[in-house]
Design an enzyme around this catalytic site. Structure first.
Site, short mmCIF file in Angstrom:
data_model
loop_
_atom_site.label_atom_id
_atom_site.label_comp_id
_atom_site.label_asym_id
_atom_site.label_seq_id
_atom_site.Cartn_x
_atom_site.Cartn_y
_atom_site.Cartn_z
N ASP A 386 0.86 -1.18 0.00
CA ASP A 386 0.00 0.00 0.00
C ASP A 386 0.90 1.23 0.00
O ASP A 386 1.80 1.35 0.83
CB ASP A 386 -0.91 0.01 1.22
N ASP A 441 -4.22 2.45 -4.81
CA ASP A 441 -2.76 2.41 -4.61
C ASP A 441 -2.34 1.10 -3.97
O ASP A 441 -1.33 1.05 -3.26
CB ASP A 441 -2.31 3.59 -3.74
#
Length: 782
Positions: A386, A441
């Protein structure tokens, strides 16, 4: 079910529906036609019957009029009774006999005198009526009240027969002074009228008052005997027509609906039977032709279709034909080839991320489910990535720039993990590493060799230490990595991904730009966090949050001058949940305002109970709450309810909370002070650039962190010098000072000697519930 059977069922269904529709239509048409014929025929019969009855009544009326105006009758009534000699009466009888002779239906013709005497001629010896009858007497009695100038009819039962009696008055005197001298009566047996009205299909009867006069030879005689009004006919299957005759006598004719409708039903049955036979023959012929020309070739074609695979290569397996079926087969083969090409393209798109070209979440699940369904497969590792700081990049530079940034990240990760990655959804072997983009993301790496996870994770994190060149602009971001290994940690897809996700969030909480291997403790922490989230929601719904109050005292007099209100929450077993756990969760879930309102309300209750106008209650808030003017308005409303003044409430913020967005926080603090609230800087002295905060922000109170009194060298010259310096700065800036964390007498004496006016801590009082705090306050005053 085969197509031939379906066609047969459908054809049969259509045939049945057609027959039913035709039957209903024919039935409705025939019923409508018969209903019209019934109405017309009944109307004609009623008109004829009405004419017959009316003609009989008119004849009786004319004869009565002739008799009443006959000179012999007039003379008879004009002379006194003693002059009614036998010769006079004999002449009168002969005159009446003439009417009897010409009208065989008359039972009698009579002259009635007021004294009850009569002269009567009978057509039948069994008719023995004599004297003034009751109806005639009723007419005579009414003469004094209203003129008796009309023709009157009366139906009665006499000697087991129904008779119709017609009356006509006879007058003497002048036209201006008429005197009723007597009456003339003609009597007719009702059976003679029924003989003229009788018909095979119709019934006729009369209703007068509450009496029904019916044909004794009627087939419905028993029914008609019970009928006293026309309303009762509604309950029976009859069609009726009525008309009012003279003297309230009503003529009713009727006919049975059932007899008419029975004829229509027979016609409907015959018509429907013919239609059924014709439809069955047509449907059978149609089915035979359909089976030979269409169904049989389609069945052959369908057997070939069952063997077709839209993904595999399409061979020429259909026989050649020159008709429409052959053309259909050729078009089908072309369609299968196009479908094969389109299926491969769509399949590739379904498992590919359109932005980066990496395999997507669906591809990851496909790969994991394939290998986890085969226990003998070798172990592998799943790494969750992440990006740290991507949201700021996206918000600041825009989404288009953010998409380009993600492509640069993809290029760098692909070069580290799988430079030659060619993901084929038809070949799911784990002979190499794979990189996936889950969305946003989030990226995932599947390593074929779990022993390489530490090396790969370190390489990924180090690669993010360098910036990414996007449109000739250097952008920096970090990443946090969570790792789970199969089968060591899990052998199910969802659980394996969940554990890698938990490990990734653990890495973020530890400071980001690091990796974390999953362990059982992480699951326990997450389980505890989920329980606290549930408990916070439950506490909001059920009002389970409560406040405890820690006293602040004057270091010289030991007098309680205020308190700090602290939010408290317990689990279902009564054990306290640490505030740091539930406060952060309440803020994430957007319910921190409700917690603050609960603490404020309980603080106002305590202030109201203590009744000390100069006592101040300190309440902890976060800067984000000050961004909403409604939050301050709601607080003012709570103060108004308990009659507490704003200066009695002090809002505390910690140093670490005001580092970001300092300009906005400064404006909000000024707004709070304009509302009348006090403000305090909590935990002063441990944050970054504490003195700088005093320059940028205006507070009413400084709360010294516990490190100033809890360390062993709190009484050293250096410690005294620092505290004296802070005290002098606070005095110049007109701010009060409160020391926290006082745990023994020596610390309290040190603060008093150092000139710190107020303090709080466990030595003075631990946080107490409302009633124990009131008792503690009262004890201090005593």
């Amino acid at each position: 079910m085969k197509l031939r059977v379906r066609f047969l069922i459908n054809l049969s269904t259509v045939a049945v529906l057609l027959v039913l529709v035709f039957g209903f239509l024919v039935k409705d048409m025939i019923d409508d036609r018969i209903s019209k014929e019934l109405d017309e025929s009944l109307h004609n019969y009623f008109s004829q019957s009405h004419a017959i009855v009316q003609n009989t009544m008119n004849t009786m009326a004319n004869h009565l009029n002739l008799i009443a105006s006959d000179n012999l009758i007039v003379d008879f009534f004009a002379v006194p009774d003693e002059h009614h000699n036998p010769i006079f009466q004999s002449d009168l009888s002969r005159e009446l006999q003439r009417y009897i002779a010409y009208n065989p239906s008359y039972l009698s013709v009579a002259v009635l005198m007021l004294d009850g005497q009569e002269i009567v001629l009978r057509n039948r010896n069994d008719y023995l009526a004599k004297g003034m009858d009751s109806y005639a007497q009723t007419l005579v009695d009414k003469f004094d009240q209203e003129p008796l100038t009309q023709f009157h009819l009366f139906v009665s039962k006499q000697h087991n027969m129904n008779v119709l009696s017609a009356y006509y008055p006879v007058f003497t005197g002048t036209p201006k002074d008429l005197i009723l001298a007597g009456m003339v009566r003609i009597t007719v047996e009702m059976e003679s009228i029924f003989n003229e009205l009788r018909s095979p299909r119709y019934e006729a009867f009369f209703i007068t008052g509450h009496q029904t006069i019916f044909d004794p030879l009627s087939s419905n005689a028993e029914l008609l005997q019970a009928v006293t009004s026309l309303d009762q006919m509604v309950e029976h299957p009859f069609k009726i027509a009525t008309g009012l005759m003279s003297s309230g006598i009503e003529l009713v004719v009727m006919t049975s609906r059932a007899e008419w409708m029975a004829e229509g039903w027979e016609v409907s049955i015959r018509s429907t039977s013919l239609v059924v036979l014709a439809t069955a023959a047509l449907m059978l012929l149609f089915f035979v032709l359909l089976s030979r020309q269409i169904l049989a070739p389609i069945e052959n074609f369908s057997r070939v279709l069952l063997k077709a695979d839209p993904i595999a290569d399409v061979p020429d397996f259909l026989p050649k034909r020159d008709d429409e079926i052959g053309l259909l087969q050729t078009r089908f083969q072309e369609l299968m080839r196009r479908l094969n090409r389109s299926s491969r393209v769509l399949e590739q798109q379904a498992y590919t991320d359109s932005l980066t070209g990496l395999p997507n979440r669906a591809a990851l699940y496909k790969l994991l489910e394939y290998h986890l369904s085969r226990p003998h497969e070798a172990s592998f590792a799943v790494m969750f990535l992440d990006l740290d700081g991507f949201k700021k990049i996206n918000d600041f530079y825009g989404h288009k720039f953010g998409d380009m940034f993600l492509r640069r990240v993809t290029e760098r990760l692909r070069g580290l993990i799988a430079p030659d990655q060619q993901f084929n959804i038809r070949d799911l072997s784990l002979t190499e590493n794979y990189l996936f983009r889950l969305g946003g993301d989030e990226f995932t790496v599947v390593l074929s060799d779990p022993q390489q996870v530490a090396i790969v994770a370190d390489a990924i994190i180090k690669s993010f230490q360098n910036g990414f060149n996007v449109n000739d602009q250097l952008v920096y971001a970090g990443t946090s990595v969570g790792i789970a290994i199969c089968p060591e940690h899990a052998i199910e897809t969802s659980r394996l991904l969940q554990q890698a996700d938990l490990a990734m969030y653990s890495a973020k909480r530890q400071g980001k730009m690091r990796y974390q291997l999953f362990n059982g403790e992480l699951e326990e922490i997450e389980s505890r966090r989920l329980y606290v989230e549930y408990r916070v929601r439950q506490a909001i719904d059920q009002g389970l949050f409560h406040a405890q109050f820690q006293a602040k005292v004057d270091t010289d007099t030991r007098e309680i001058i205020g308190f700090e209100a602290l939010a408290r929450l317990s689990d279902e077993e009564g054990m306290a949940i640490p505030p740091n756990d539930f406060i952060s969760i309440a803020q994430e879930q957007g319910v921190l305002d409700l917690v603050t309102f609960s603490v404020l309300e309980q603080s106002c209750q305590l202030l109201q109970q203590l009744g000390q106008p100069h006592m101040v209650a300190a309440i902890n808030i976060c800067p984000q709450q000050l961004n909403d003017i409604r939050f301050l308005s709601a607080m003012r409303y709570i103060l108004w309810r308990y009659q507490v003044l704003p200066y009695q409430i002090e809002l505390e913020l910690t140093e670490d909370q005001i580092i970001e967005n300092s300009g906005e926080i400064a404006r909000n603090l000024n707004l709070v002070r304009e509302f009348g609230f006090r403000t305090a800087l909590d935990d002063f002295g441990v944050g970054y650039s504490s003195m700088g905060h005093l320059k940028r922000f205006r507070f009413d109170t400084l709360k010294l962190d516990r490190i100033f009194v809890s360390e062993e060298d709190f009484n050293s010259d250096t410690a005294r010098a620092i505290i004296n310096a802070i005290r002098m700065i606070a005095s110049i800036l007109d701010m009060e000072i409160v020391a926290e964390g006082v745990e023994n007498r020596m610390q309290l004496d040190f603060l008093r000697r150092a000139g710190i006016p107020s303090a709080q801590g466990y030595y003075i009082s631990p946080p107490l519930d409302q009633q124990p705090f009131v008792e503690f306050f009262q004890a201090g005053r005593d």
